[in-house]
Motif scaffolding. Structure first.
Motif, PDB file in Angstrom:
ATOM      1  N   HIS A 132       5.015  -4.370   0.037  1.00  0.00           N
ATOM      2  CA  HIS A 132       4.619  -2.977   0.269  1.00  0.00           C
ATOM      3  C   HIS A 132       4.870  -2.200  -1.009  1.00  0.00           C
ATOM      4  CE1 HIS A 132       5.437   1.301   1.245  1.00  0.00           C
ATOM      5  NE2 HIS A 132       4.332   1.143   1.932  1.00  0.00           N
ATOM      6  N   ARG A 133       3.956  -1.277  -1.324  1.00  0.00           N
ATOM      7  CA  ARG A 133       4.147  -0.375  -2.459  1.00  0.00           C
ATOM      8  C   ARG A 133       3.868   1.045  -2.008  1.00  0.00           C
ATOM      9  NH1 ARG A 133       5.725  -4.431  -4.508  1.00  0.00           N
ATOM     10  NH2 ARG A 133       5.593  -5.064  -6.670  1.00  0.00           N
ATOM     11  N   MET A 134       4.642   1.944  -2.564  1.00  0.00           N
ATOM     12  CA  MET A 134       4.435   3.374  -2.358  1.00  0.00           C
ATOM     13  C   MET A 134       3.869   3.903  -3.674  1.00  0.00           C
ATOM     14  SD  MET A 134       4.753   6.206  -0.528  1.00  0.00           S
ATOM     15  CE  MET A 134       6.039   6.160   0.695  1.00  0.00           C
ATOM     16  N   PHE A 135       2.642   4.399  -3.630  1.00  0.00           N
ATOM     17  CA  PHE A 135       2.007   4.974  -4.806  1.00  0.00           C
ATOM     18  C   PHE A 135       1.896   6.483  -4.641  1.00  0.00           C
ATOM     19  CE2 PHE A 135      -0.017   0.672  -4.696  1.00  0.00           C
ATOM     20  CZ  PHE A 135       0.542   0.191  -5.874  1.00  0.00           C
ATOM     21  N   SER A 136       1.785   7.155  -5.752  1.00  0.00           N
ATOM     22  CA  SER A 136       1.517   8.594  -5.731  1.00  0.00           C
ATOM     23  C   SER A 136       0.027   8.806  -5.899  1.00  0.00           C
ATOM     24  CB  SER A 136       2.270   9.298  -6.858  1.00  0.00           C
ATOM     25  OG  SER A 136       3.646   9.320  -6.581  1.00  0.00           O
TER      26      SER A 136
END
Length: 192
Positions: A132-136
């Motif tokens: 999982h990645r959290m991007f802006s």
């Protein structure tokens, strides 16, 4: 209950889909970028809005993402995941969320870790994603309600484009490398 991942074909190319739900275009742009990078690696890949995925069983690999509003995925992304949970649990799945962690400053930065675990908490247990990645994304005044703009300013945040294209490309490379390893019988990264 243990679920055996759907085997990736050794001779043929796997078929991947980047499924997304967004409002203002940031999530769509990240999804299409991820899909293009996977296609560059020789992986048949499509980027589709969550509500436009016709037959999910046609895909071997899923990268599913959503914009984050009020610390939650959008209803379209959640509906896709919940409707197809049994199928997804047997496939290789990666998740991504698009929020505004890069816009946070000072003590607000501590919220990022809490938001990430809150956003994917139930999804991680249900799907056991490979990552999982959290991007802006992009945040502009017109993306927020009047109350949202007041809160945004009170927190000392700044509007702008916070997409980190090198980080997005790097994650696509990680996913592509993992798909290639699994396709060639090296699911744990060791020689087969």
């Amino acid at each position: 209950m243990s679920v055996t991942p759907h085997p990736l074909p050794g001779a043929g190319r796997p078929h991947a889909v980047v499924v997304y739900a967004g409002v203002h275009g940031s999530t769509r742009s990240i999804a299409t970028h991820l899909a293009a990078r996977l296609a560059d690696r020789g992986i048949r890949t499509e980027a589709l809005p969550a509500e436009a995925v016709g037959d999910p069983s046609a895909y071997d690999v899923f990268v599913v993402g959503s914009a984050v509003h009020d610390m939650a995925w959008l209803p379209q992304a959640l509906a896709f995941v919940h409707t197809n949970a049994a199928l997804l649990a047997g496939r290789d799945v990666w998740l991504f969320s698009v929020g505004m962690p890069a816009a946070l400053r000072g003590p607000w930065k501590a919220l990022v870790a809490r938001e990430e675990s809150h956003v994917i908490g139930g999804l991680a247990g249900q799907l056991r994603p490979r990552g999982h990645r959290m991007f802006s994304g992009v945040i502009e005044p017109e993306h927020l309600t009047r109350a949202g703009r007041v809160k945004f300013q009170a927190m000392g945040l700044r509007y702008g484009d916070y997409r980190d294209w090198p980080a997005i490309r790097a994650w696509a490379e990680e996913i592509g490398h993992d798909i290639d390893r699994r396709r060639h019988g090296k699911a744990d990264g060791s020689p087969s």
